[in-house]
Design a protein around this motif. Structure first.
Motif, PDB file in Angstrom:
ATOM      1  N   ILE A  77       0.853  -1.188   0.000  1.00 19.57           N
ATOM      2  CA  ILE A  77       0.000   0.000   0.000  1.00 19.57           C
ATOM      3  C   ILE A  77       0.892   1.242   0.000  1.00 19.57           C
ATOM      4  CG2 ILE A  77      -1.761   1.312   1.247  1.00 19.57           C
ATOM      5  CD1 ILE A  77      -2.786  -1.330   2.370  1.00 19.57           C
ATOM      6  N   VAL A  78       0.660   2.123  -0.965  1.00 19.02           N
ATOM      7  CA  VAL A  78       1.401   3.383  -1.072  1.00 19.02           C
ATOM      8  C   VAL A  78       0.468   4.514  -0.665  1.00 19.02           C
ATOM      9  CG1 VAL A  78       2.580   4.964  -2.631  1.00 19.02           C
ATOM     10  CG2 VAL A  78       2.884   2.489  -2.910  1.00 19.02           C
ATOM     11  N   LEU A 101       3.804   8.986  -1.277  1.00 20.81           N
ATOM     12  CA  LEU A 101       3.853   9.926  -2.395  1.00 20.81           C
ATOM     13  C   LEU A 101       3.251  11.267  -1.979  1.00 20.81           C
ATOM     14  CD1 LEU A 101       2.685   7.636  -5.339  1.00 20.81           C
ATOM     15  CD2 LEU A 101       4.950   8.675  -5.104  1.00 20.81           C
ATOM     16  N   GLU A 102       3.883  12.356  -2.417  1.00 20.56           N
ATOM     17  CA  GLU A 102       3.407  13.694  -2.086  1.00 20.56           C
ATOM     18  C   GLU A 102       2.732  14.342  -3.297  1.00 20.56           C
ATOM     19  OE1 GLU A 102       3.397  15.067   0.757  1.00 20.56           O
ATOM     20  OE2 GLU A 102       4.773  13.844   1.933  1.00 20.56           O
ATOM     21  N   LYS A 103       1.610  15.041  -3.049  1.00 15.91           N
ATOM     22  CA  LYS A 103       0.973  15.851  -4.076  1.00 15.91           C
ATOM     23  C   LYS A 103       1.692  17.194  -4.169  1.00 15.91           C
ATOM     24  CE  LYS A 103      -3.632  13.873  -3.202  1.00 15.91           C
ATOM     25  NZ  LYS A 103      -4.998  14.160  -2.726  1.00 15.91           N
ATOM     26  N   SER A 106       4.082  13.471  -9.328  1.00 11.79           N
ATOM     27  CA  SER A 106       4.931  13.415 -10.513  1.00 11.79           C
ATOM     28  C   SER A 106       4.698  12.070 -11.199  1.00 11.79           C
ATOM     29  CB  SER A 106       6.400  13.546 -10.103  1.00 11.79           C
ATOM     30  OG  SER A 106       7.259  12.928 -11.022  1.00 11.79           O
ATOM     31  N   ILE A 107       4.451  12.110 -12.515  1.00  7.85           N
ATOM     32  CA  ILE A 107       4.191  10.871 -13.257  1.00  7.85           C
ATOM     33  C   ILE A 107       5.352   9.892 -13.089  1.00  7.85           C
ATOM     34  CG2 ILE A 107       3.928   9.871 -15.572  1.00  7.85           C
ATOM     35  CD1 ILE A 107       2.439  12.386 -16.398  1.00  7.85           C
ATOM     36  N   GLU A 108       6.574  10.409 -13.252  1.00  5.01           N
ATOM     37  CA  GLU A 108       7.755   9.556 -13.141  1.00  5.01           C
ATOM     38  C   GLU A 108       7.862   8.947 -11.745  1.00  5.01           C
ATOM     39  OE1 GLU A 108      12.638   9.906 -13.561  1.00  5.01           O
ATOM     40  OE2 GLU A 108      11.346  11.572 -14.157  1.00  5.01           O
ATOM     41  N   LYS A 109       7.605   9.768 -10.715  1.00  4.93           N
ATOM     42  CA  LYS A 109       7.697   9.287  -9.334  1.00  4.93           C
ATOM     43  C   LYS A 109       6.627   8.239  -9.038  1.00  4.93           C
ATOM     44  CE  LYS A 109       9.107   9.394  -5.005  1.00  4.93           C
ATOM     45  NZ  LYS A 109      10.385   8.774  -4.605  1.00  4.93           N
TER      46      LYS A 109
END
Length: 450
Positions: A77-78, A101-103, A106-109
């Motif tokens: 779970i991310v 992941l932070e808003k 990033s597509i790549e991230k």
């Protein structure tokens, strides 16, 4: 077969964007606007991975995370957040999140995080186990595997050989094996094979008889004999001379030792754990380390992961070392903001956990105010630009050398060129530091470089 990914986020545009990105990468996607719908779907089907927002309307994503883990403990779970903090990242990690992941996303991230999380989930599920003493921080899959290996090794008397870079926690791992073993109430002795000249080293390790005046005939007990019935940790074992390697091998195979100037063999029952940060294969090829001693020591070989391969543990470790330094130095409390934590997480960490601890102590002392920001972290890590360029080019070998070089130079500068203080700050012996200075071509003139 396509991998199935579930998305839980109350923002419609984010769900749509993630679906387009992931379907372009050939994933199958289902998205949900609330926790109830997600949990209902989970009760019928297990996806490959879940992307889970920290706040879904008024619903707490961490609570939903806990419910997901009850259904599928091994499900990756991310977590996603628009206002993450170090405390939030730590709590998510503790509850079983594999990454954060932070808003704005990033597509790549996003793609990179999903790929790495799915790769980690391929690991064979580790059976349930419990360490009686567990001081190793981390929830990453590599640390969980290491702890299980410690658990397995502790059930036996087999010799263990620990491999790993400086600062990865070899001493902590050796002690954990002893503390969880049947020998835990017996002596635990640490001995650094790079610490003494050869003649002194032999006496320290195996003991000395018949010294002093002619009447006294005094006897000095060595570290090996002091560890009788317990555990002896031989650190930097590849630094032993050929003559001492032979004597160590004999003591291991015969469970007897000869004191210096001694006339009889002393029976000993010692569990040996050895460690090195050297390239053992290279040392054997060059004739610097006996192959038969290597096989005698490495009944159970364990490789400790570098911090850069378990960077999801950095929030947990950063919180620990920050609080530790604040308590030890009687400082006012501080926190690290999101960008500061990102800067820590993306650093290469050539000095591994030991370097992270030193950096957090430095930040806790030198940063004014109650918030550590990205610029503070980058200033503390100043001097690694060249190595980062090498990483970008894929030149890992020289990048590691350059990181280590810059790290030692910076530590020397902080310690005002004092080699003794620098060796203590780095957690290595002075003789080992001098070797590093020569091999990395570091001169004292470089301490004035900006």
């Amino acid at each position: 077969m396509q991998k199935l990914i579930y998305i839980l986020d109350d923002e419609t545009e984010i769900r749509k964007s993630l679906r387009v990105i992931l379907e372009d990468e050939d994933y199958s996607v289902e998205d949900f606007a609330n926790g109830k719908a997600l949990l209902k779907a989970l009760s019928k089907e297990r996806p490959s991975l879940v992307l889970l927002d920290v706040w879904v309307g008024k619903e707490d994503g961490l609570t939903i995370l806990g419910e997901c883990k009850k259904l599928y403990p091994g499900l990756p779970i991310v977590m996603i957040s628009g206002h993450g903090t170090i405390e939030l990242a730590v709590n998510a990690t503790k509850k079983g999140a594999v990454d954060f992941l932070e808003k704005p996303l990033s597509i790549e991230k996003v793609i990179q995080t999903i790929e790495s999380s799915l790769e980690k989930s391929k690991d064979t599920e580790i059976p349930e186990f419990q360490l009686e003493v567990d001081e190793i921080l981390g929830e990453s899959s590599s640390i969980k595997r290491l702890k299980f290996a410690i658990f397995q090794a502790a059930q036996t008397n087999a010799r263990v050989f620990l491999f790993g870079e400086n600062g990865t926690g070899k001493e902590l791992t050796a002690r954990a094996i002893h503390q969880n073993s049947k020998r835990k109430k017996e002596p635990y002795i640490e001995f650094n094979c790079a610490e003494y000249p050869e003649d002194i080293l032999e006496q320290e390790l195996f003991g000395l008889e018949n010294f002093g005046n002619n009447e006294a005939h005094e006897t000095k007990i060595g570290k090996w004999e002091a560890a009788h019935n317990g555990t002896l940790f031989l650190d930097e074992v590849c630094d032993l001379s050929p003559g001492l390697q032979s004597k160590v091998l004999k003591a291991i195979l015969e469970q007897k030792l000869d004191r210096v100037n001694g006339k009889e063999n002393i029976p000993v029952d010692v569990r040996v754990i050895a460690a090195t940060n050297s390239n053992v294969d290279e040392a054997i090829r060059e004739g610097r380390f006996r192959e038969d001693l290597y096989y005698a020591l490495s009944v159970i070989p364990l490789e400790l992961p570098p911090l850069r391969e378990r960077n999801q543990d950095i929030p947990l470790l950063a919180e620990y070392y920050l609080k530790k330094s604040i308590a030890e130095n009687n400082l006012t409390p501080k926190t690290i903001d999101r960008e500061g934590l990102d800067a820590l997480t993306t650093h290469f960490w050539p000095g591994n956990v030991r370097e992270l601890g030193n950096i957090l102590e430095r930040l806790s002392i030198l940063v004014p105010g109650d918030t550590i920001r990205a610029k503070d972290v980058k200033e503390a890590l100043h001097g690694f630009k060249k190595a980062n360029e090498m990483v970008a080019r894929g030149d890992l070998k020289h990048a590691k050398e350059e990181f280590e070089r810059q790290y030692i130079i910076k530590t020397l500068q902080i310690c005002e060129g004092n080699v003794t203080r620098t060796s203590k700050a780095l957690g290595i012996e002075r003789t080992h530091l001098y070797r590093k200075l020569r091999s990395l071509n570091i001169s004292m003139e470089q301490l004035n470089e900006g």
